[in-house]
Each structure stands twice: as C-alpha cells, then as structure tokens.
Design an enzyme around this catalytic site. Structure first.
Site, PDB file in Angstrom:
ATOM      1  N   HIS A 255       0.823  -1.218   0.000  1.00  0.00           N
ATOM      2  CA  HIS A 255       0.000   0.000   0.000  1.00  0.00           C
ATOM      3  C   HIS A 255       0.854   1.264   0.000  1.00  0.00           C
ATOM      4  O   HIS A 255       1.908   1.302   0.627  1.00  0.00           O
ATOM      5  CB  HIS A 255      -1.015  -0.004   1.152  1.00  0.00           C
ATOM      6  CG  HIS A 255      -0.430  -0.037   2.535  1.00  0.00           C
ATOM      7  ND1 HIS A 255      -0.114   1.107   3.239  1.00  0.00           N
ATOM      8  CD2 HIS A 255      -0.111  -1.061   3.361  1.00  0.00           C
ATOM      9  CE1 HIS A 255       0.351   0.781   4.436  1.00  0.00           C
ATOM     10  NE2 HIS A 255       0.379  -0.530   4.537  1.00  0.00           N
TER      11      HIS A 255
ATOM     12  N   ASP B 243      -0.122   4.351   1.101  1.00  0.00           N
ATOM     13  CA  ASP B 243      -0.347   5.364   2.142  1.00  0.00           C
ATOM     14  C   ASP B 243       0.398   5.045   3.425  1.00  0.00           C
ATOM     15  O   ASP B 243       0.809   3.900   3.658  1.00  0.00           O
ATOM     16  CB  ASP B 243      -1.850   5.517   2.449  1.00  0.00           C
ATOM     17  CG  ASP B 243      -2.464   4.262   3.061  1.00  0.00           C
ATOM     18  OD1 ASP B 243      -2.174   3.157   2.554  1.00  0.00           O
ATOM     19  OD2 ASP B 243      -3.229   4.379   4.037  1.00  0.00           O
TER      20      ASP B 243
ATOM     21  N   ASP C 126       6.349   1.050   6.657  1.00  0.00           N
ATOM     22  CA  ASP C 126       4.984   0.554   6.494  1.00  0.00           C
ATOM     23  C   ASP C 126       4.281   1.494   5.520  1.00  0.00           C
ATOM     24  O   ASP C 126       3.822   2.539   5.923  1.00  0.00           O
ATOM     25  CB  ASP C 126       4.293   0.547   7.854  1.00  0.00           C
ATOM     26  CG  ASP C 126       2.848   0.117   7.775  1.00  0.00           C
ATOM     27  OD1 ASP C 126       2.422  -0.369   6.713  1.00  0.00           O
ATOM     28  OD2 ASP C 126       2.129   0.294   8.779  1.00  0.00           O
TER      29      ASP C 126
ATOM     30  N   GLU D 122      -4.906   1.833   2.895  1.00  0.00           N
ATOM     31  CA  GLU D 122      -4.890   0.638   3.743  1.00  0.00           C
ATOM     32  C   GLU D 122      -5.029   1.056   5.204  1.00  0.00           C
ATOM     33  O   GLU D 122      -5.717   0.413   5.988  1.00  0.00           O
ATOM     34  CB  GLU D 122      -3.582  -0.132   3.538  1.00  0.00           C
ATOM     35  CG  GLU D 122      -3.568  -1.526   4.171  1.00  0.00           C
ATOM     36  CD  GLU D 122      -3.068  -1.563   5.605  1.00  0.00           C
ATOM     37  OE1 GLU D 122      -3.243  -2.606   6.253  1.00  0.00           O
ATOM     38  OE2 GLU D 122      -2.536  -0.553   6.093  1.00  0.00           O
ATOM     39  N   GLU D 123      -4.360   2.142   5.560  1.00  0.00           N
ATOM     40  CA  GLU D 123      -4.303   2.549   6.970  1.00  0.00           C
ATOM     41  C   GLU D 123      -5.631   3.089   7.503  1.00  0.00           C
ATOM     42  O   GLU D 123      -5.830   3.163   8.700  1.00  0.00           O
ATOM     43  CB  GLU D 123      -3.202   3.602   7.177  1.00  0.00           C
ATOM     44  CG  GLU D 123      -1.802   3.134   6.788  1.00  0.00           C
ATOM     45  CD  GLU D 123      -1.232   2.086   7.741  1.00  0.00           C
ATOM     46  OE1 GLU D 123      -1.931   1.677   8.678  1.00  0.00           O
ATOM     47  OE2 GLU D 123      -0.077   1.688   7.520  1.00  0.00           O
TER      48      GLU D 123
ATOM     49  N   ASP E  45       3.580  -6.575   3.727  1.00  0.00           N
ATOM     50  CA  ASP E  45       3.190  -5.489   4.631  1.00  0.00           C
ATOM     51  C   ASP E  45       3.421  -5.882   6.083  1.00  0.00           C
ATOM     52  O   ASP E  45       2.778  -5.354   6.984  1.00  0.00           O
ATOM     53  CB  ASP E  45       1.696  -5.165   4.369  1.00  0.00           C
ATOM     54  CG  ASP E  45       1.238  -3.900   5.052  1.00  0.00           C
ATOM     55  OD1 ASP E  45       2.099  -3.079   5.401  1.00  0.00           O
ATOM     56  OD2 ASP E  45       0.020  -3.741   5.250  1.00  0.00           O
TER      57      ASP E  45
ATOM     58  N   HIS F 154       3.830   3.113  12.633  1.00  0.00           N
ATOM     59  CA  HIS F 154       2.919   4.197  13.038  1.00  0.00           C
ATOM     60  C   HIS F 154       3.526   5.007  14.175  1.00  0.00           C
ATOM     61  O   HIS F 154       2.817   5.427  15.086  1.00  0.00           O
ATOM     62  CB  HIS F 154       1.540   3.652  13.475  1.00  0.00           C
ATOM     63  CG  HIS F 154       0.888   2.804  12.437  1.00  0.00           C
ATOM     64  ND1 HIS F 154      -0.374   2.292  12.575  1.00  0.00           N
ATOM     65  CD2 HIS F 154       1.319   2.371  11.225  1.00  0.00           C
ATOM     66  CE1 HIS F 154      -0.683   1.570  11.492  1.00  0.00           C
ATOM     67  NE2 HIS F 154       0.342   1.610  10.674  1.00  0.00           N
TER      68      HIS F 154
END
Ligand SMILES: [Zn+2]
Length: 396
Positions: free
Chosen positions: A78, A80, A133, A167-168, A190, A372
């Site tokens: 992904h 994002d 990520d 995705e997030e 991922d 994150h």
C-alpha cells in the site's frame, strides 16, 4: 549504497499520509504522487500498467519468460502511511552498525532492538514516521522486478503487482478490482520482522450500542429520570472485564470499547469484537445482543439498541485449501537464510478481505519495525532478505 535502499529512501520522502476523517477515496490526493511515480517506473521496467487514477490503485503485470512456469503470482503493498503520525518531510537517518546506543532507538525501551545490534538500520529524525509501512514492501517489490529486468536469463513466473491506497484507514480493498489483477493467488508485503508469515487474523465486527435516556430537571427527577450515561456504564459492566485488548494475547479474543459519547438523554458506544475462532466470534456477538436484552428487561422498555456489522474475516478459513502458498513462503524465507515462523495476527490485513473475495493472500515481512510511530525503523539486512524472499517466490 545498494539500489534497494536508494529506492526506499526515494519513496519515503514522498508524503502519502492518509486521513481517517476524509470521506473520499483516496482519502488524500497526495497518495497519487507516489502511485503515479510507481506506474511510470513499472512501465519503465517493462510491465503492462493499468492505473486506476480515480481510486489510486496501480495494477501491473509482467509476463512469464518461461513457457512451463507455474501459475501467475501476485504481490500487493500500500502507498499510504498512517494518519497517526506525520509523514511529511521524512528525513531518514542511516545508522551504520547499530551498537545499542542511539538517542531514538533505545533497547531499554524497545527490547526488540537487542536483536539488531551490529546491523545497519534506517530510522527517522524523530519528528515523523519513517514509512517503512509499507514503502519497504513497495521498494522490495519494485526491486524484485528490476532484478528480473536486469537478469533476463532468470526464469520467472507471470508476476502481478498491485499498489493500493488507504490501507491505513481500513479502506485498502474497497475498490480493489480482482479482475484487473492477473494472479489467482498473491502475497501482501506489509509485515514487520523478517521471516514472519501471517495467514491467520481476527474475525472482526463492530457493535454500535445506542441508549435512549429520559432527561428531566434534576430537582424533580426522582423515579422519572433515566440517565443514559449510567445505563451505558451498566452495559459496559455486563461485559467480562478480563476480555479486553489489555488483558489478552495470542488466540484470545476480546471486546474493546472504542469510543463513547453520552449525556443524560442519549448514549452511543462503539465496540470492536475480535476473535480468531469463528464459533467464539459468533458467541461474542450473541453475548453483546444478550447484554442489550438484559438492559431492556431491567428497565422494562426498549431503551437500548444494538447493531453489529462484520468488518473482516479470519483469512485462515479461506487459506486452508491454499496452504501451498504459505508453505512456499516458508521455503523462500529459509532460502534467504531466515527461520520462518507464523503468528496469529491480532488485527486484520488487506489480505484477509482479499482472501474472502477469492484471492488467497497471506502476508510477508518487510524488515520494518515500530510502525505508526516516530520510532519506526527498518533493518537493512532484513529488507535485503525480504527482497530475496520475493525473488525466490517469483522465480520458476
Ligand atoms: Zn501496512
């Protein structure tokens, strides 16, 4: 510096943070900045590119160069990054031969770091996330394709690639069109720690509980007032206090009070219901329905209502007939010099939804950690091994 890392550093500098509050898809237009670049680079690498610009999904396909190749294989990542921490002006810092002494990466705080002593690491400057990520996953997929282009003698299978948006924010597969994706089986790239192959996750649902109170003047409330906030509290107390995220691990499921908004007149709560086991998952949903029923019985009126929506299923159910792709991933990790292992994911992946839609899709590691967060980092040797894993899986 090797080309994988160069590529990774180039991608993380492009801000692609998604936004939970947005009502559009993609949630932020800037995700297209990376998607567009990837579409161009994929074309340069000789793939057939199908860019869904509206929804910000890049699909691409590289035909096999071997007549007797096995079925096509897919890889998905992904574009994002998490809404939780800024991804703007990421300034990656390379630590050569990490020795355990670093302002940001302190093994006392993150014991995992003890396993990375002596490795070259990439971290943030402490003000943003890194974006490993999932840009580590993207860089590894792109570098695999570049490897096959540079070495046309190496025989590979047909390779389908997709880069998704949002995705997030939980919407990564919303507009994913399986028909535009050539492969019948795939891997999301991922994960984190190298060697971990994920193929089991939670079954997930969200319960919304509404309570209608009766608000009157506090001075003359006796026998009349129903304080919705207190009823909400009663409801919470009906749930087992030792089945929460903070009291469970491994295969243990839970109820999680995600948010609550209440006053005397009205209360609204949202709970996440999670369990790996489908029967226990169903029992949890029934338990919450019963709790609402109990409240209504106590008050002799229908003041409590509950709606439960499924969110994503445990992909293990859909993968059990396709365990060969998991086995092959184990083999690939060993080939790259790692020790493969699987852990039940205490969350979900885009692969879970795709698996339920007929595209079996376990999750591979990327070599990134502390996602994150400002403390996010990537292990260069593990990224390298993750790349080798992908190359092995795509080879004939
Ligand atoms: Zn991710």
């Amino acid at each position: 510096m090797n080309t994988l890392i160069e590529r990774f550093l180039r991608y993380v500098k492009i801000d692609t943070q998604s936004d939970d509050e947005s009502l559009t898809h993609p949630s932020t237009a800037k995700q297209r900045d990376l998607a567009r670049l990837l579409a161009e680079e994929l074309e340069d690498l000789g793939l057939t590119v199908d860019y869904d610009e509206e929804h910000c999904y890049v699909y691409a396909y590289l035909e096999s160069n071997a007549p007797d190749a096995a079925d096509d294989i897919g890889f998905i990542a992904h574009v994002d990054t998490s809404p939780a921490v800024s991804g703007k002006d990421v300034k990656p810092v390379i630590i050569n031969s990490y020795d355990g002494h670093d302002d940001l990466l302190d093994p006392d705080e993150f014991p995992e770091l003890n396993e990375h002593i002596g490795e070259d690491l990439i971290r943030t400057d402490g003000t943003t996330l890194l974006g490993a990520d999932d840009k580590a996953g993207i860089a590894e997929i792109m570098e695999m394709l570049s490897h096959f282009k540079a070495n046309p003698d190496i025989k590979h299978r047909g390779i389908a690639v997709a880069f998704t948006s949002d995705e997030e924010t939980g919407n990564g597969t919303e507009y994913f069109d399986i028909n535009r994706f050539h492969a019948k089986q795939a891997y999301t790239v991922d994960g984190g720690k190298f060697g971990i192959i994920e193929y089991e996750c939670f079954n997930a649902a969200m319960a919304t509980v509404e309570i209608q109170g009766k608000c009157v003047h506090t001075g003359s409330a006796k026998g009349i007032m129903i304080n919705a906030s207190l009823v909400a509290n009663e409801f919470i107390n009906l749930l087992p206090s030792d089945e929460t995220p903070e009291t469970t691990e491994g295969y243990e499921g839970f109820y999680y009070l995600d948010n609550i908004k209440s006053d005397c007149e009205h209360a609204r709560m949202q709970f996440l219901i999670r369990d790996h086991d489908l029967n226990k998952f169903a029992a949890r949903k029934a338990f919450m329905q019963d709790a609402a029923f109990t409240i209504n019985e106590r008050y002799g009126s229908e003041l409590c209502s509950i709606t439960i929506e499924d969110q994503y299923p445990n992909m293990a159910v859909f993968l059990k007939d396709h365990m060969d792709i998991v086995d092959r991933a184990y083999e690939a990790v060993r080939h790259a010099g790692g020790e493969p292992a699987s852990e039940p994911v205490r969350g979900g992946t885009d692969g879970a939804v795709l698996s339920s839609r007929g595209l079996p899709c376990p999750n591979l590691s990327t070599g990134g950690y502390n996602y994150h967060s400002r403390f996010e980092f990537a292990s260069i040797p593990e990224m390298q091994k993750s790349l080798e894993t992908l190359i092995y899986l795509a080879q004939v």
